[in-house]
Design an enzyme around this catalytic site. Structure first.
Site, PDB file in Angstrom:
ATOM      1  N   TYR A 183       5.449 -11.742  -8.851  1.00  0.00           N
ATOM      2  CA  TYR A 183       4.188 -12.483  -8.633  1.00  0.00           C
ATOM      3  C   TYR A 183       4.304 -13.919  -9.130  1.00  0.00           C
ATOM      4  CZ  TYR A 183       2.886  -7.667  -8.115  1.00  0.00           C
ATOM      5  OH  TYR A 183       2.854  -6.379  -7.723  1.00  0.00           O
TER       6      TYR A 183
ATOM      7  N   VAL B 229       1.272  -2.751 -10.065  1.00  0.00           N
ATOM      8  CA  VAL B 229       0.085  -2.686 -10.933  1.00  0.00           C
ATOM      9  C   VAL B 229      -0.027  -1.432 -11.788  1.00  0.00           C
ATOM     10  CG1 VAL B 229      -1.645  -4.174  -9.854  1.00  0.00           C
ATOM     11  CG2 VAL B 229      -1.288  -1.896  -8.961  1.00  0.00           C
TER      12      VAL B 229
ATOM     13  N   SER C  54       3.082  -1.754  -5.802  1.00  0.00           N
ATOM     14  CA  SER C  54       3.761  -2.865  -5.113  1.00  0.00           C
ATOM     15  C   SER C  54       5.277  -2.751  -5.060  1.00  0.00           C
ATOM     16  CB  SER C  54       3.430  -4.183  -5.793  1.00  0.00           C
ATOM     17  OG  SER C  54       2.221  -4.672  -5.309  1.00  0.00           O
TER      18      SER C  54
ATOM     19  N   LYS D  19       6.941  -2.307  -1.779  1.00  0.00           N
ATOM     20  CA  LYS D  19       7.111  -3.413  -0.819  1.00  0.00           C
ATOM     21  C   LYS D  19       8.592  -3.733  -0.568  1.00  0.00           C
ATOM     22  CE  LYS D  19       2.628  -5.329  -2.136  1.00  0.00           C
ATOM     23  NZ  LYS D  19       1.885  -6.201  -3.045  1.00  0.00           N
TER      24      LYS D  19
ATOM     25  N   TYR E 146       0.051   1.166   4.604  1.00  0.00           N
ATOM     26  CA  TYR E 146       0.256   0.335   3.409  1.00  0.00           C
ATOM     27  C   TYR E 146      -0.348   1.027   2.172  1.00  0.00           C
ATOM     28  CZ  TYR E 146      -0.467  -3.347  -0.008  1.00  0.00           C
ATOM     29  OH  TYR E 146      -0.500  -4.067  -1.186  1.00  0.00           O
TER      30      TYR E 146
END
Ligand code: DON
Length: 326
Positions: free
Chosen positions: A245, A263, A67, A70, A193
């Site tokens: 998050y 993660v 992530s 991103k 992605y």
């Protein structure tokens, strides 16, 4: 006689020893490759905007960026389309929900909340321009190469696993296509992605990427520009409010540094105009953030008063600016 150790290096060595024995947290297990990670692997790296590198632990250990990608793809979309176009497809509101939540993608909201959760990240990736999937991937790899400063690779087995198990991401992409938030070919956007999540980095690479953001978009080691300087404010804003998050609020309150986790156990944090920080340690807490990574960043923030609103620095800077005005 050898040179005396830099105080920051001594501090990092001590921090490493302090948190090395921590045994809390669980490895991500939604794909077999992540479940195979070594829970004892632990590294910290800090890169300054003038190019000094401080590291401790297994800083060369490769892992997939997940992530954390991103952040950089959001920067690429901003650079390609500008703020207004990107905002029309992806918002900037924290969700308070887990990163893979589908709950708020409904008839009312339509637009994904922010680019740091999966829905928003997939919509962001779908904006990346190129003549075909290979061209889009190559342009994205070029962008990552500028941030990192050397050639970059995708871990094929992680990519294939992400691709074959990512049904929830696929569902979100279809919903967003239905709502008109994604115009691109869904399967191509999802592949890109999954590829960005499968980019291989080590802890030092992450710290150089963070330092590039801290250095207004210029890699402090190579001098290459990775992102236009006008995009930095928007990138750091969403990192600050949405990067951790459903721990983002507590993080902003207690640590107060723009950051992003993934993660696989990485955390990347940016102190604008000063340093990039990276921590890698795979065991995760219930929010999906690296247990050791959170501890290290909390410690660094408190020790060096790095919280954005630690007032002494902010105030004097503001007053100096006023005093210098004619
Ligand atoms: O989209 C996925 O399921 C993963 N590749 C997400 C990666 C990630 O790091 C999300 N968060 N912790």
């Amino acid at each position: 006689m050898g040179e005396a150790e830099h105080p920051l290096q001594a501090y990092l060595d001590a921090l490493y020893l302090k948190y090395k024995p921590l045994s809390e947290g669980k490895l991500a297990s939604y794909i077999p490759e992540l479940a195979k990670a070594d829970p004892d692997c632990f590294s910290i790296c800090i890169v300054t905007v003038d190019g000094q590198i401080f590291e401790v632990g297994n800083a060369d250990q490769l892992f997939t960026i997940q992530s954390i990608s991103k952040v950089f793809v959001y920067g690429m979309a901003l650079a390609e389309h500008g703020r207004e176009k990107v905002l029309s497809k992806v918002g900037v509101e924290p969700t308070g929900d887990p990163f893979n939540s589908i709950i708020r993608l409904d008839e009312y909201s339509k637009r994904p909340d922010n680019p740091m959760v999966n829905a928003g990240a997939i919509a962001t990736t779908s904006l990346i321009q190129g003549t075909d999937p290979t061209d889009r991937l190559n342009r994205m790899l070029d962008m990552f190469r500028n941030y990192i400063g050397h050639d970059v690779y995708i871990d094929m087995s992680v990519f294939m696993s992400e691709r074959s198990t990512g049904h929830r991401n696929r569902a979100m992409a279809h919903l967003m296509r239905h709502f008109g938030m994604i115009d691109a070919n869904i399967d191509e956007a999802l592949d890109l992605y999954f590829q960005q999540c499968s980019l291989m980095v080590n802890c030092c690479d992450l710290a150089v990427m963070a330092a590039t953001l801290a250095n207004k978009g210029v890699n402090p080691i190579t001098g290459d520009r990775a992102v236009p300087s006008h995009c930095i404010r928007d990138i750091l804003s969403v990192m600050y409010t949405c990067g951790m998050y459903n721990y983002a609020g507590q993080w902003a309150y207690q640590v107060g540094i723009p950051a992003k986790s993934g993660v696989s156990g990485g955390i990347l944090a940016v102190i604008p105009n000063q340093v990039g920080i990276a921590v890698f340690s795979p065991p995760l807490d219930a929010n999906g953030n690296s247990v050791r990574g959170i501890k290290v960043c909390e410690d660094l923030s408190h020790q060096f008063e790095l919280h954005m609103f630690d007032l002494p620095m902010g105030c004097s800077h503001f007053l100096q600016t006023l005093e210098n005005k004619p």
